[in-house]
Design a protein around this motif. Sequence first.
Motif, PDB file in Angstrom:
ATOM      1  N   VAL A 179       0.981  -1.325   0.048  1.00 12.06           N
ATOM      2  CA  VAL A 179      -0.007   0.018   0.219  1.00 12.06           C
ATOM      3  C   VAL A 179       1.079   1.332   0.095  1.00 12.06           C
ATOM      4  CG1 VAL A 179      -1.671   1.508   1.315  1.00 12.06           C
ATOM      5  CG2 VAL A 179      -1.857  -1.086   1.037  1.00 12.06           C
ATOM      6  N   PHE A 180       1.983   1.226   0.718  1.00 13.14           N
ATOM      7  CA  PHE A 180       2.830   2.361   0.889  1.00 13.14           C
ATOM      8  C   PHE A 180       3.552   2.657  -0.492  1.00 13.14           C
ATOM      9  CE2 PHE A 180       7.345   3.740   1.170  1.00 13.14           C
ATOM     10  CZ  PHE A 180       6.968   4.978   1.918  1.00 13.14           C
ATOM     11  N   ASP A 222      -7.603  -2.660   7.262  1.00 17.61           N
ATOM     12  CA  ASP A 222      -8.029  -1.789   6.009  1.00 17.61           C
ATOM     13  C   ASP A 222      -7.114  -0.414   5.796  1.00 17.61           C
ATOM     14  OD1 ASP A 222     -10.621  -3.159   5.188  1.00 17.61           O
ATOM     15  OD2 ASP A 222     -11.336  -2.719   7.282  1.00 17.61           O
ATOM     16  N   PHE A 223      -6.934  -0.037   4.941  1.00 16.95           N
ATOM     17  CA  PHE A 223      -6.244   1.149   4.508  1.00 16.95           C
ATOM     18  C   PHE A 223      -7.133   2.360   4.100  1.00 16.95           C
ATOM     19  CE2 PHE A 223      -3.710  -2.571   3.960  1.00 16.95           C
ATOM     20  CZ  PHE A 223      -2.457  -2.307   4.984  1.00 16.95           C
ATOM     21  N   LEU A 224      -6.920   3.423   4.616  1.00 22.60           N
ATOM     22  CA  LEU A 224      -7.421   4.827   4.069  1.00 22.60           C
ATOM     23  C   LEU A 224      -6.458   5.557   3.462  1.00 22.60           C
ATOM     24  CD1 LEU A 224      -9.697   5.603   7.372  1.00 22.60           C
ATOM     25  CD2 LEU A 224     -10.477   4.282   5.198  1.00 22.60           C
ATOM     26  N   ASN A 225      -6.701   5.840   2.175  1.00 26.32           N
ATOM     27  CA  ASN A 225      -5.657   6.825   1.561  1.00 26.32           C
ATOM     28  C   ASN A 225      -5.515   8.048   2.107  1.00 26.32           C
ATOM     29  OD1 ASN A 225      -7.666   8.314   0.419  1.00 26.32           O
ATOM     30  ND2 ASN A 225      -8.061   7.122  -1.336  1.00 26.32           N
ATOM     31  N   LYS A 226      -4.591   8.877   1.668  1.00 23.95           N
ATOM     32  CA  LYS A 226      -4.178  10.042   2.281  1.00 23.95           C
ATOM     33  C   LYS A 226      -5.278  11.029   2.187  1.00 23.95           C
ATOM     34  CE  LYS A 226      -0.401   9.879  -0.318  1.00 23.95           C
ATOM     35  NZ  LYS A 226       0.620   9.892  -0.909  1.00 23.95           N
ATOM     36  N   GLU A 227      -6.006  11.106   1.116  1.00 23.22           N
ATOM     37  CA  GLU A 227      -7.281  11.909   0.930  1.00 23.22           C
ATOM     38  C   GLU A 227      -8.228  11.622   1.859  1.00 23.22           C
ATOM     39  OE1 GLU A 227      -5.718  10.182  -1.976  1.00 23.22           O
ATOM     40  OE2 GLU A 227      -4.363  11.938  -2.192  1.00 23.22           O
TER      41      GLU A 227
END
Length: 94
Positions: free
Chosen positions: A12-13, A53-58
């Motif tokens: 993801v990174f 879960d991953f939440l993006n930077k936006e």
Amino acid sequence: DKFYLSDSVTRVFKKGYIDKAPLIAIDGVPFDYQKNLDTIILPLTKDQITSIDFLNKESSPVIYGADADNGAVVINTTALPKHTTDTVRTEMGK
């Protein structure tokens, strides 16, 4: 496997969804860690984690505020005991 989160976080990174030192939320509560470290030790065992879960930077700042400008890793668990001695490690930003 103590580093089983590393592959997911690294993937993801590298895609640019999160930056180094994202907010980590365990059961909705931000986890306090030293943001300058590349390896983070979470107070969890692999068996306690039910989803990641991953939440993006936006989108992450909308939910968690400015502390989540680098994105967020959201970990849901089974009920945690008050004192946990085993840990799960994840490497960030490598």
